[in-house]
Design a protein around this motif. Structure first.
Motif, PDB file in Angstrom:
ATOM      1  N   THR A  34      91.218  48.257  45.433  1.00  0.00           N
ATOM      2  CA  THR A  34      92.029  48.616  44.272  1.00  0.00           C
ATOM      3  C   THR A  34      91.174  48.616  43.013  1.00  0.00           C
ATOM      4  O   THR A  34      90.118  47.982  42.976  1.00  0.00           O
ATOM      5  CB  THR A  34      93.196  47.615  44.118  1.00  0.00           C
ATOM      6  N   LEU A  78      92.168  36.177  40.808  1.00  0.00           N
ATOM      7  CA  LEU A  78      93.359  36.445  41.625  1.00  0.00           C
ATOM      8  C   LEU A  78      93.240  37.791  42.323  1.00  0.00           C
ATOM      9  O   LEU A  78      93.664  37.952  43.469  1.00  0.00           O
ATOM     10  CB  LEU A  78      94.622  36.386  40.766  1.00  0.00           C
ATOM     11  N   HIS A  79      92.669  38.761  41.655  1.00  0.00           N
ATOM     12  CA  HIS A  79      92.430  40.084  42.232  1.00  0.00           C
ATOM     13  C   HIS A  79      91.498  39.962  43.447  1.00  0.00           C
ATOM     14  O   HIS A  79      91.729  40.580  44.484  1.00  0.00           O
ATOM     15  CB  HIS A  79      91.811  40.985  41.157  1.00  0.00           C
ATOM     16  N   THR A 117      91.057  37.283  45.373  1.00  0.00           N
ATOM     17  CA  THR A 117      91.742  36.630  46.501  1.00  0.00           C
ATOM     18  C   THR A 117      92.729  37.579  47.178  1.00  0.00           C
ATOM     19  O   THR A 117      92.879  37.544  48.400  1.00  0.00           O
ATOM     20  CB  THR A 117      92.459  35.340  46.065  1.00  0.00           C
ATOM     21  N   LYS A 118      93.364  38.439  46.404  1.00  0.00           N
ATOM     22  CA  LYS A 118      94.281  39.420  47.006  1.00  0.00           C
ATOM     23  C   LYS A 118      93.524  40.427  47.874  1.00  0.00           C
ATOM     24  O   LYS A 118      93.997  40.844  48.929  1.00  0.00           O
ATOM     25  CB  LYS A 118      95.080  40.141  45.928  1.00  0.00           C
ATOM     26  N   TYR A 119      92.332  40.814  47.432  1.00  0.00           N
ATOM     27  CA  TYR A 119      91.502  41.733  48.216  1.00  0.00           C
ATOM     28  C   TYR A 119      91.096  41.084  49.539  1.00  0.00           C
ATOM     29  O   TYR A 119      91.161  41.710  50.598  1.00  0.00           O
ATOM     30  CB  TYR A 119      90.281  42.159  47.400  1.00  0.00           C
ATOM     31  N   GLU A 144      92.742  38.763  51.089  1.00  0.00           N
ATOM     32  CA  GLU A 144      93.971  38.740  51.906  1.00  0.00           C
ATOM     33  C   GLU A 144      94.203  40.084  52.594  1.00  0.00           C
ATOM     34  O   GLU A 144      94.608  40.130  53.762  1.00  0.00           O
ATOM     35  CB  GLU A 144      95.182  38.396  51.037  1.00  0.00           C
ATOM     36  N   MET A 145      93.964  41.185  51.879  1.00  0.00           N
ATOM     37  CA  MET A 145      94.170  42.516  52.464  1.00  0.00           C
ATOM     38  C   MET A 145      93.193  42.776  53.605  1.00  0.00           C
ATOM     39  O   MET A 145      93.573  43.324  54.643  1.00  0.00           O
ATOM     40  CB  MET A 145      94.049  43.608  51.398  1.00  0.00           C
ATOM     41  N   ASN A 166      93.563  32.100  53.950  1.00  0.00           N
ATOM     42  CA  ASN A 166      94.179  31.324  52.862  1.00  0.00           C
ATOM     43  C   ASN A 166      93.313  30.118  52.498  1.00  0.00           C
ATOM     44  O   ASN A 166      93.149  29.789  51.317  1.00  0.00           O
ATOM     45  CB  ASN A 166      95.586  30.866  53.256  1.00  0.00           C
ATOM     46  N   ASN A 214      90.395  31.268  50.477  1.00  0.00           N
ATOM     47  CA  ASN A 214      90.773  31.524  49.082  1.00  0.00           C
ATOM     48  C   ASN A 214      90.964  30.228  48.303  1.00  0.00           C
ATOM     49  O   ASN A 214      90.584  30.141  47.134  1.00  0.00           O
ATOM     50  CB  ASN A 214      92.025  32.399  49.020  1.00  0.00           C
TER      51      ASN A 214
END
Length: 194
Positions: A70, A81-82, A84-86, A88-89, A182, A185
């Motif tokens: 993204t 946070l961006h 950690t979301k990456y 997770e994806m 998790n 992260n």
């Protein structure tokens, strides 16, 4: 990446499955034709060689990676946070398709095939560059510590991600990859978040 036909996608999926379950050496046109229930010449109508199939597998992964990379956070969003979301994806994508991990994180199986090893290196370098850009942005917005070089932090992130995926793969996919992601992260939050 060029649009793949339904049959080409099927060949790619079966190829990933064979590589994951039995190794690259068992990815043969004979084994593919048996798994697909079609003749070997029928496969050659879609791919001219085994190497072209593997290239298509890697190109497909590379294309999917671009879709989940993204844009960098806009001002006001926390880059950590961006990041950690990456992660997770990526974890979710591998959990949903475990066979991909055997292809992407086993670059040594392609070491004698320059075109393939270069493609895997390109995918890895692209991911590391994405991590570096996120980390750089996070160091600028204050969400990621700036006392460690972004290059070093990206190696820590990528190396940690590779490690948990490798352990998951070697366990026969029996450990909880989502929980491992998790935990990664949370650990990164302690180590690199500011």
């Amino acid at each position: 990446m060029q649009e793949l036909s339904k049959r080409q996608k099927q060949i790619i999926d079966i190829s990933i499955h064979i590589i994951s379950e039995r190794g690259l050496q068992d990815l043969t046109m004979k084994n593919l034709s048996h798994e697909l229930g079609i003749s070997e010449p029928a496969i050659y109508r879609h791919f001219e060689s085994k190497q072209k199939i593997i290239i298509a597998v890697l190109e497909s992964f590379k294309h999917q990676n671009r879709l989940i990379e993204t844009p960098l956070p806009i001002d006001g969003e926390q880059s950590f946070l961006h990041l950690t979301k990456y992660i997770e994806m990526i974890i979710k994508r591998l959990k949903d398709n475990p066979a991909l991990s055997a292809v992407i994180f086993s670059e040594d199986i392609f070491q004698n095939q320059t075109e393939l090893s270069d493609l895997v290196k390109n995918i890895m370098n692209s991911t590391i560059l994405f991590f570096m850009n996120l980390i750089d942005k996070g160091q600028q917005d204050g969400s990621i510590r700036s006392d460690i070089e972004k290059d070093d932090l990206s190696v820590i992130v990528m190396g940690s991600l590779r490690q948990i995926v490798t352990v998951w793969r070697l366990s026969g996919f029996s450990i909880d990859l989502i929980e491992s992601g998790n935990k990664l992260n949370r650990t990164l939050g302690v180590l690199i978040a500011s």
